[in-house]
Scaffold this active site. Sequence first.
Site, short mmCIF file in Angstrom:
data_model
loop_
_atom_site.label_atom_id
_atom_site.label_comp_id
_atom_site.label_asym_id
_atom_site.label_seq_id
_atom_site.Cartn_x
_atom_site.Cartn_y
_atom_site.Cartn_z
NE ARG A 25 -4.17 -1.71 0.34
CZ ARG A 25 -5.23 -1.89 1.12
NH1 ARG A 25 -5.50 -1.03 2.08
NH2 ARG A 25 -6.02 -2.91 0.93
NE ARG A 38 -9.44 9.04 -1.91
CZ ARG A 38 -9.83 8.72 -0.70
NH1 ARG A 38 -9.96 7.45 -0.37
NH2 ARG A 38 -10.07 9.64 0.20
CG ASP A 75 -8.91 -3.32 -4.07
OD1 ASP A 75 -8.27 -2.74 -3.18
OD2 ASP A 75 -9.71 -4.25 -3.83
CE1 TYR A 152 -12.86 -7.82 2.01
CE2 TYR A 152 -11.32 -9.47 1.22
CZ TYR A 152 -11.61 -8.42 2.05
OH TYR A 152 -10.66 -7.97 2.94
#
Length: 344
Positions: A25, A38, A75, A152
């Site tokens: 990260r 972002r 991601d 997930y």
Amino acid sequence: MAEQKKLLRALAGETQDVPPIWMMRQAGRYLPEYRATRAQAGDFLSLCYNPELAAEVTLQPIRRYGFDAAILFADILLIPQALGADLWFVTGEGPRLSTITSEADFAKLGPVSDIHETLNPIYETVRILSRELPSETTLIGFAGAPWTVATYMIAGRGTPDQGPAHALREENTALFEALLVRITEATIEYLSMQIDAGAEVVKIFDSWAGSLKGEAFAKYALEPCRQITAALKERYPHIPVIGFPREAGDKYVGFAKATGIDCVALDNSVDPEWAAANVQVDGCVQGNLASRHMVTGGQDLIDETRRIVAAFKNGPHIFNLGHGITPDADPDNVQLMIDTVRNG
Ligand code: CP3
């Protein structure tokens, strides 16, 4: 020609006086320049799918710190989305997805051959990066491991104990295994496209591997990683693979040999001296400073960094954190870690 890039030399098994360093990260919210880009993109997913801006945030930590590797900005949950799941991020809470709990939910997923339509911008990001990165910096592509991605997809969100995924695994094993096969096949194609676009190394993130015990670990953490690695090695024998079966504990021992990966990434629950004796004997290891030192800094950071470098100094090692850096980290502490690794 002998390999010049430090990260690739470690992955080829070379012991170096100063290990290569990068950080999970490393493009992230602790950096003001990341937050600005972002905001320019609008939100996290728009940033992932904007090749120019995703390449920009990938490059930011390289410019600021000169890490030895850049990791593609994307991601692990883009694969579920590319297979047809709904995906969105709730600020301050994390990801949300449409759930998979029945055959009917599974039937709504698309075929593996359709994923590239969604993922094409990611390959474009890789192409931009392979043009723009400094010649000494290695470009790492990545994907989630099937089990972690499935946790997930089944629960529709992150869960502390992966309860819904374990329940499906026990109550409808056939459906659970069909989902794992779909993710495994999609992951092989996704990583292949990243390599075709210029990724020099790939990493498989199995963040929830530690919640699989005994036989289940062998079947659902180790075996999918072995299959992905075998398929990639057949197509791209020269591309190193890093595996990260987080919280695997004593199952880190022999994991590289059993899966065919070139390097095991260690989380910070693993003692470095133990890992040097029991895991690094099989090849390169990556890790494993606790991320909290990037928040707290000071002499503890220096001492612990030195301890890890010293423990792994007799074999191939890539310095990294044991998990991703957190948004509350201080960018100056990252510099302190790098200086300690490089200057002792
Ligand atoms: O390491 C890198 O810098 C490369 C990019 C990357 C991201 N996520 C960017 C990201 C990588 C390799 C990942 C992996 C990832 N994503 C994992 C495996 C590693 C791990 O951390 O265990 C997992 C489980 C995910 C899923 C995911 N993505 C979650 C649970 C969250 C929310 C939690 C959080 O940290 O906010 C994300 C969001 C995410 N992925 C962010 C980043 C930079 C933060 C999003 C933002 O900017 O708001």
